[in-house]
Design a protein around this motif. Sequence first.
Motif, PDB file in Angstrom:
ATOM      1  N   ARG A 113       0.833  -1.206   0.000  1.00 32.01           N
ATOM      2  CA  ARG A 113       0.000   0.000   0.000  1.00 32.01           C
ATOM      3  C   ARG A 113       0.859   1.243   0.000  1.00 32.01           C
ATOM      4  N   MET A 114       0.265   2.330  -0.530  1.00 26.37           N
ATOM      5  CA  MET A 114       0.884   3.644  -0.487  1.00 26.37           C
ATOM      6  C   MET A 114      -0.189   4.685  -0.226  1.00 26.37           C
ATOM      7  N   LEU A 115       0.202   5.731   0.467  1.00 28.51           N
ATOM      8  CA  LEU A 115      -0.665   6.874   0.701  1.00 28.51           C
ATOM      9  C   LEU A 115      -0.105   8.050  -0.079  1.00 28.51           C
ATOM     10  N   LEU A 116      -0.909   8.613  -0.992  1.00 26.81           N
ATOM     11  CA  LEU A 116      -0.473   9.736  -1.805  1.00 26.81           C
ATOM     12  C   LEU A 116      -1.494  10.857  -1.729  1.00 26.81           C
ATOM     13  N   PRO A 117      -1.065  12.095  -1.487  1.00 27.36           N
ATOM     14  CA  PRO A 117      -2.003  13.222  -1.539  1.00 27.36           C
ATOM     15  C   PRO A 117      -2.696  13.248  -2.895  1.00 27.36           C
ATOM     16  N   ALA A 118      -3.930  13.745  -2.907  1.00 26.10           N
ATOM     17  CA  ALA A 118      -4.735  13.705  -4.135  1.00 26.10           C
ATOM     18  C   ALA A 118      -4.050  14.388  -5.304  1.00 26.10           C
ATOM     19  N   ALA A 119      -3.373  15.520  -5.049  1.00 27.12           N
ATOM     20  CA  ALA A 119      -2.715  16.247  -6.130  1.00 27.12           C
ATOM     21  C   ALA A 119      -1.559  15.442  -6.702  1.00 27.12           C
ATOM     22  N   VAL A 120      -0.813  14.752  -5.849  1.00 25.37           N
ATOM     23  CA  VAL A 120       0.300  13.920  -6.306  1.00 25.37           C
ATOM     24  C   VAL A 120      -0.233  12.724  -7.091  1.00 25.37           C
ATOM     25  N   LEU A 121      -1.262  12.088  -6.567  1.00 22.92           N
ATOM     26  CA  LEU A 121      -1.836  10.925  -7.244  1.00 22.92           C
ATOM     27  C   LEU A 121      -2.354  11.316  -8.619  1.00 22.92           C
ATOM     28  N   ALA A 122      -3.000  12.479  -8.724  1.00 23.45           N
ATOM     29  CA  ALA A 122      -3.515  12.942 -10.015  1.00 23.45           C
ATOM     30  C   ALA A 122      -2.376  13.133 -11.015  1.00 23.45           C
ATOM     31  N   THR A 123      -1.257  13.701 -10.554  1.00 20.70           N
ATOM     32  CA  THR A 123      -0.110  13.931 -11.431  1.00 20.70           C
ATOM     33  C   THR A 123       0.490  12.625 -11.914  1.00 20.70           C
ATOM     34  N   VAL A 124       0.645  11.662 -11.003  1.00 18.48           N
ATOM     35  CA  VAL A 124       1.247  10.384 -11.368  1.00 18.48           C
ATOM     36  C   VAL A 124       0.334   9.606 -12.310  1.00 18.48           C
ATOM     37  N   VAL A 125      -0.960   9.582 -12.025  1.00 14.46           N
ATOM     38  CA  VAL A 125      -1.913   8.865 -12.884  1.00 14.46           C
ATOM     39  C   VAL A 125      -1.906   9.460 -14.285  1.00 14.46           C
ATOM     40  N   GLU A 126      -1.797  10.760 -14.371  1.00 17.90           N
ATOM     41  CA  GLU A 126      -1.842  11.432 -15.662  1.00 17.90           C
ATOM     42  C   GLU A 126      -0.551  11.241 -16.456  1.00 17.90           C
ATOM     43  N   SER A 127       0.592  11.313 -15.792  1.00 19.02           N
ATOM     44  CA  SER A 127       1.869  11.347 -16.502  1.00 19.02           C
ATOM     45  C   SER A 127       2.623  10.021 -16.496  1.00 19.02           C
ATOM     46  N   LEU A 128       2.589   9.307 -15.370  1.00 20.51           N
ATOM     47  CA  LEU A 128       3.409   8.096 -15.228  1.00 20.51           C
ATOM     48  C   LEU A 128       2.631   6.998 -14.513  1.00 20.51           C
ATOM     49  N   PRO A 129       1.507   6.557 -15.069  1.00 15.61           N
ATOM     50  CA  PRO A 129       0.678   5.562 -14.360  1.00 15.61           C
ATOM     51  C   PRO A 129       1.401   4.263 -14.058  1.00 15.61           C
ATOM     52  N   GLY A 130       2.385   3.906 -14.888  1.00 12.39           N
ATOM     53  CA  GLY A 130       3.106   2.665 -14.654  1.00 12.39           C
ATOM     54  C   GLY A 130       3.891   2.659 -13.363  1.00 12.39           C
ATOM     55  N   CYS A 131       4.156   3.840 -12.794  1.00 13.30           N
ATOM     56  CA  CYS A 131       4.948   3.918 -11.561  1.00 13.30           C
ATOM     57  C   CYS A 131       4.197   3.382 -10.349  1.00 13.30           C
ATOM     58  N   ILE A 132       2.876   3.286 -10.447  1.00 11.01           N
ATOM     59  CA  ILE A 132       2.085   2.801  -9.304  1.00 11.01           C
ATOM     60  C   ILE A 132       1.305   1.536  -9.640  1.00 11.01           C
ATOM     61  N   SER A 133       1.533   0.993 -10.812  1.00  7.47           N
ATOM     62  CA  SER A 133       0.710  -0.142 -11.260  1.00  7.47           C
ATOM     63  C   SER A 133       0.879  -1.382 -10.399  1.00  7.47           C
ATOM     64  N   ASP A 134       2.032  -1.521  -9.730  1.00  5.68           N
ATOM     65  CA  ASP A 134       2.290  -2.728  -8.940  1.00  5.68           C
ATOM     66  C   ASP A 134       1.927  -2.592  -7.463  1.00  5.68           C
ATOM     67  N   VAL A 135       1.340  -1.463  -7.073  1.00  8.34           N
ATOM     68  CA  VAL A 135       0.926  -1.261  -5.676  1.00  8.34           C
ATOM     69  C   VAL A 135      -0.576  -1.527  -5.592  1.00  8.34           C
ATOM     70  N   PRO A 136      -0.997  -2.627  -4.986  1.00  5.32           N
ATOM     71  CA  PRO A 136      -2.418  -3.011  -5.050  1.00  5.32           C
ATOM     72  C   PRO A 136      -3.379  -2.053  -4.355  1.00  5.32           C
ATOM     73  N   TRP A 137      -2.929  -1.410  -3.258  1.00  4.54           N
ATOM     74  CA  TRP A 137      -3.826  -0.542  -2.502  1.00  4.54           C
ATOM     75  C   TRP A 137      -3.254   0.873  -2.487  1.00  4.54           C
ATOM     76  N   LEU A 138      -4.023   1.807  -3.049  1.00  2.00           N
ATOM     77  CA  LEU A 138      -3.606   3.207  -3.099  1.00  2.00           C
ATOM     78  C   LEU A 138      -4.593   4.058  -2.305  1.00  2.00           C
ATOM     79  N   TYR A 139      -4.066   4.720  -1.291  1.00  2.00           N
ATOM     80  CA  TYR A 139      -4.860   5.604  -0.450  1.00  2.00           C
ATOM     81  C   TYR A 139      -4.577   7.051  -0.832  1.00  2.00           C
ATOM     82  N   SER A 140      -5.608   7.877  -0.743  1.00  2.00           N
ATOM     83  CA  SER A 140      -5.434   9.290  -1.038  1.00  2.00           C
ATOM     84  C   SER A 140      -6.143  10.110   0.023  1.00  2.00           C
ATOM     85  N   GLY A 141      -5.613  11.289   0.279  1.00  2.00           N
ATOM     86  CA  GLY A 141      -6.219  12.173   1.270  1.00  2.00           C
ATOM     87  C   GLY A 141      -5.570  13.533   1.210  1.00  2.00           C
ATOM     88  N   GLY A 142      -5.933  14.378   2.159  1.00  2.00           N
ATOM     89  CA  GLY A 142      -5.341  15.709   2.231  1.00  2.00           C
ATOM     90  C   GLY A 142      -6.090  16.741   1.437  1.00  2.00           C
TER      91      GLY A 142
END
Length: 472
Positions: A218-247
């Motif tokens: 699992r990883m916890l990523l602030p919503a703004a960071v998660l949005a940036t990664v999903v948009e630009s480099l989605p493969g960087c988080i593809s192997d983490v089964p549980w993604l938490y967001s907040g803030g």
Amino acid sequence: MNYNWSDVIHGDRWKSSETLWIENGTEYSWKQVDELTQSIEEVIGSQDEVRVVLVRSPSKLGCFAGQLASWRADCVAVADDGDLGQSELEHVRPDLIVSVDGDRPTEVERETHAAERFPTSRLPDEIVAVNFTSGSTGSRKAVGVTRGNLQALFRCRDLEVPTSGRLVSGSFATPTYDGWWFDTWKAVAAEGAVVCMPNVNEDVFDWPELSKKYGIDRMLLPAAVLATVVESLPGCISDVPWLYSGGERFRVSTYQQARRAKLTNQFINLYGPAEATFATHKYELSDEITTGPVPIGKPLEGCKQRLVDPGDRADGCHELLIDGPLVCLGYIEHGSLSTRFSADDGEASFRTGDVVQVDNDGSLVFAGRLDSQIKVNGMRVNSAALERDVVVLPEVSDCRVVQNEKHTFAFVRVDQEQLVDFSARARIESVVKQYSNAVKVELVDHFPVKASGKIDTTALMIARFAKNEEQE
């Protein structure tokens, strides 16, 4: 699992040669972390009348070991990786500052006559650490976290994930923010392991290798960071089964983009102020959610919510109050507890100032803050409602209303090709003008973020006026 405080900080696990901590390519066993902790504890123990210890370290390991050493010495732990300024130090007024570099303490600074000016009784015994708020609603505050708060977090089953072996947590949070307790200490209390992830602005390309090598759960990523990664480099988080967001608010557009990128992670939206240790509500996203704001969900195990009339609002909204063992003790100012969070009956309770609605499923939906009213040219504007109405436009990923002494901007994040799309701009401006003709629209293709992962609105304003100067 035994989450007794003494067992967590003193137990036999600290004799183990199993890997506990991974940072900057180096693996540290429980025993090695314990050895660093003992060296810091010796420094603390060599000083008289110490209650609050500030541990400074450029490494997360140094901050973690400093917290553990402070707790073993029955002190309040304040960890600083370079984020804290003088105003934050004035809140807590540490008796002792210990600098840790690498695997040993390197410098000790004693506050002159601290024991005489600030007696050790100035803070209640149950306080063991400090949360610092982000300052998004004013100046940053220092919050007293108790051992009971942390034990309640350790025990919270609603924040656990299924694993085939030991829990492995990818740590992104910095030690001065409440996400740190989830990233590191909740995993350590469960006898798991912590992998420190490079900052997004440093080397996010290392994330996939770390995820595969250590099996990050699992990883916890602030919503703004998660949005940036999903948009630009989605493969960087593809192997983490549980993604938490907040803030900050999690956007449906981020989730939809993740699914279009073939990401199969389980996304969890969390809500909770720093005054409540870490989080109080969660919502698991599913493909059924396609429009509207993402709910903040329902209370976590042990948390209670109360919805109260916010006054003159007629939109079905309520102010959210939270109760339970995760609510911290209160604010710390000038080195002492200045405000206790409690209801009339003495139970732990915090008035969030956040306004929510209840959806058909009984989940809460964040609708803004009581103080979201701003004045633009003498007229009141509900900035939260403006942002909400702009974000529902199909071309919009996010929106932030930012104001200084002279100007008010709606910074709207869109795809790069839409920066010059005049029809998209016209649709956005028509929504904004329903609130005020004086709010200027500024289209951007990304939002800068702070070290905490929250959107840096100051940087947005600086970039806006720098662009004006270039055009002139």
